[in-house]
Design an enzyme around this catalytic site. Sequence first.
Site, PDB file in Angstrom:
ATOM      1  N   GLU A  92      50.586 -12.697  56.734  1.00 56.53           N
ATOM      2  CA  GLU A  92      49.213 -13.066  56.124  1.00 56.53           C
ATOM      3  C   GLU A  92      48.942 -12.204  54.702  1.00 56.53           C
ATOM      4  O   GLU A  92      48.518 -12.797  53.862  1.00 56.53           O
ATOM      5  CB  GLU A  92      48.039 -12.758  57.143  1.00 56.53           C
ATOM      6  CG  GLU A  92      46.684 -13.083  56.649  1.00 56.53           C
ATOM      7  CD  GLU A  92      46.389 -14.405  56.397  1.00 56.53           C
ATOM      8  OE1 GLU A  92      47.332 -15.343  56.774  1.00 56.53           O
ATOM      9  OE2 GLU A  92      45.485 -14.962  55.737  1.00 56.53           O
ATOM     10  N   ASP A  93      49.346 -10.961  54.923  1.00 53.44           N
ATOM     11  CA  ASP A  93      48.920 -10.111  53.651  1.00 53.44           C
ATOM     12  C   ASP A  93      49.953  -9.425  53.104  1.00 53.44           C
ATOM     13  O   ASP A  93      49.749  -8.663  51.869  1.00 53.44           O
ATOM     14  CB  ASP A  93      48.007  -8.788  54.403  1.00 53.44           C
ATOM     15  CG  ASP A  93      46.914  -9.017  55.225  1.00 53.44           C
ATOM     16  OD1 ASP A  93      46.490 -10.097  54.959  1.00 53.44           O
ATOM     17  OD2 ASP A  93      46.417  -8.247  55.926  1.00 53.44           O
TER      18      ASP A  93
END
Length: 749
Positions: A92-93
């Site tokens: 996700e990051d």
Amino acid sequence: MADNNARMQPKSNADPDAQFEALLEKIRTGPHAMDLDRIRAAYEMAREAHSTQKRKDGSPYVTHCIAAADICSDMGLDEDSIVAALLHDVIEDTPLTHADIAKKFGQQVADIVEGVTKLTRVQYTSKEDEQMENLRKMLMAMSKDIRVILIKIADRLHNMRTMDYQSPDKQRSKSLETMEIYAPLAHHLGMQKAKWELEDLSLQYLDPEGYHEIVDNLQSKMTQLEAFMSAMEKKMSDRLQEEGCKATIYGRIKHVYSIYRKMYAQKIDMSSIFDLCAFRIIVDTIPDCYNVLGIIHDMFKPVPGRFKDYISTPKPNMYQSVHTTVIGSEGIPFEVQIRTWDMHATAEYGIAAHWKYKLGDGASTVHEGDEDKFAWVRRLLESQQESDAADFFHNLKIDMFGDEVFVFSPKGDVVNLPAGATPIDFAYTIHSQVGNSMVGAKVNGSIVPYDHVLQNGDIVEIRTSKSAPGPSRDWLNIAKSGSARTKIKQWFKKERREENIIRGRSMLEDELKHSGISPDEALAEEIISPIMKRLSFNAVDDLYAAIGYGGVAVARIVNRVRDELKNAAAERKTAFDKMAQAAERREQQAKKNTKAIHGILVEGLDNCLVKFSRCCTPVPGDDIVGFITRGQGVSIHRRDCMNYQKSIDTENDGRWIRVSWAESITDSYLTTIVIAAKDRSGLVLDIATILNSINAKVRTLTARDVGYGTALTSVTLEVRNVQDLRYIMSRLLSVPGVQSVKRNGQGQS
Ligand code: MN
């Protein structure tokens, strides 16, 4: 409460390496061997990937990953879960991908991380309860592997513990989401500890005043409560020991949110809340549970209506215990939960603990304080060493929603559909009008065909148009849900009546021909009308329309037609036989009966011999004339008889005399009629059936084929007068295929 305060300390000076070493040490000294190098490699990958990111409190981002892994370790999850928890935010990051993780840590870990990522991406907006329930189910269904949801709960737990550094807006929205989604999920999974903590943390932000009111109130009573609890605990443990009962007792003050909910649900203030404290008594066997219950009720007065037996009737999340509330010293009530160690493990650690016992790990070895207590997964793996760990987790996959799929509308509503559902099902679930005016569908932003199979978490968008042609019949085969199919059928029923009638008619005719039945035969009044009556159709068109839109199976109608034809044939056969017998009797009777014919008055002559001509067989009411025969009296003809018409201008002209019917006539007269009809099987039976049904006195009935598909049937019968005869003739006209019914002597074409 002391715990919560400790968590609020800023962690800006936290050293991730030291934090990780502490976790590793905990795992190393734990009861089960894990590949520590692999866990370290995961940590290093996460630290590297998140290296430029910071938490809101200023600490390195990776501290969150370590904390989540730590909670997973406490939950007793396996090595892959610890590895995945450390990496849970990298997809996700950070630029790392599923493939990067799979390459280093295997497919399993990569899949779990991807699963957590998917859950993170689900858009959340607060909705009514039913929507929340669907959203929770969707998250479960999306997780597939239970470790995904467990890591997500660990992730959320740590985020909630460190929520103080977020903006007030984010605090509120995350807390609401936690209260509506994650606490209930933990509850569904039977994880009471996680549920309580999530609820209390959320409440702090959702209603800080309410939360602190309860906390302060509890603090102020703490000395009193603690004294009370230790007194009660001592009292119970002494008595149980006296009775020779092996039991472990724990006392606790109820969690803040459970008190809060009671205050608001029952609209009472805290001083009136029953049972702020609860005791848990854990024993070895189920009989011990009831034994202890008896002892407790003997010691303290039970509060009526507060006894609940979840041992005989477990809760849906497999929770088992007996609950009772009793009045202790100084009139203070408290709750007692009694359960076995097995039940305790299920209550604390959820469905995972259940798996362990279900697989027959033998007698309980789990004890409070025992290092093994969280190691259910590990032990489970050991108990089936033969099989692959992957297999085990595959079996643990969440298949409780296997027959359902959960998707989003563009507005963020969760729509629950049967597995295998398509955009058509989705459209009709939103509204019939949406389905009927659908001209296209998008899933996650891309145009898809109508038979595209929807997946959990898909965002589905239906394009509609006022000028849409409406559903096509193919949709009936594509739609998975019965309700969508019903709505499509309704549309065809309403919107396309004319088309349905034509279609239904041709379907029925085809099916009839296929079954060797001629449509004319099947659609005869006597066949089709009882069928329509039974199915409540008023007109044949309604029946066709119903067949056309699929409301009635055409095979069903054809079966009924076949039955009716069989019945009708049997009936007609009977009718014909009856008629033939009656005709035979009348013939016999007539032969015996030699009395003279009455009822004719011959002008100027009395008592002369009279007979009726065979060529035109007059009956009373007919306009008649007499012909003076040579030696056989007067022969009576109808005035419209061909023979009379032919002879009036000849030398015989003078032999015609006036005759008339007498005033009162009681006899019956024999006459003949000729029926011209399209030749077909069953024609004579149909004629006989009609004659029988109106009680015509038939003497003879003969039919012959005259070519060109035409049959002539002559019927000789007794009638009283011309009115009776006309009635019979008119009824015969209703027989299918009959073209004309005429009297004899008029000539037939
Ligand atoms: Mn996270």
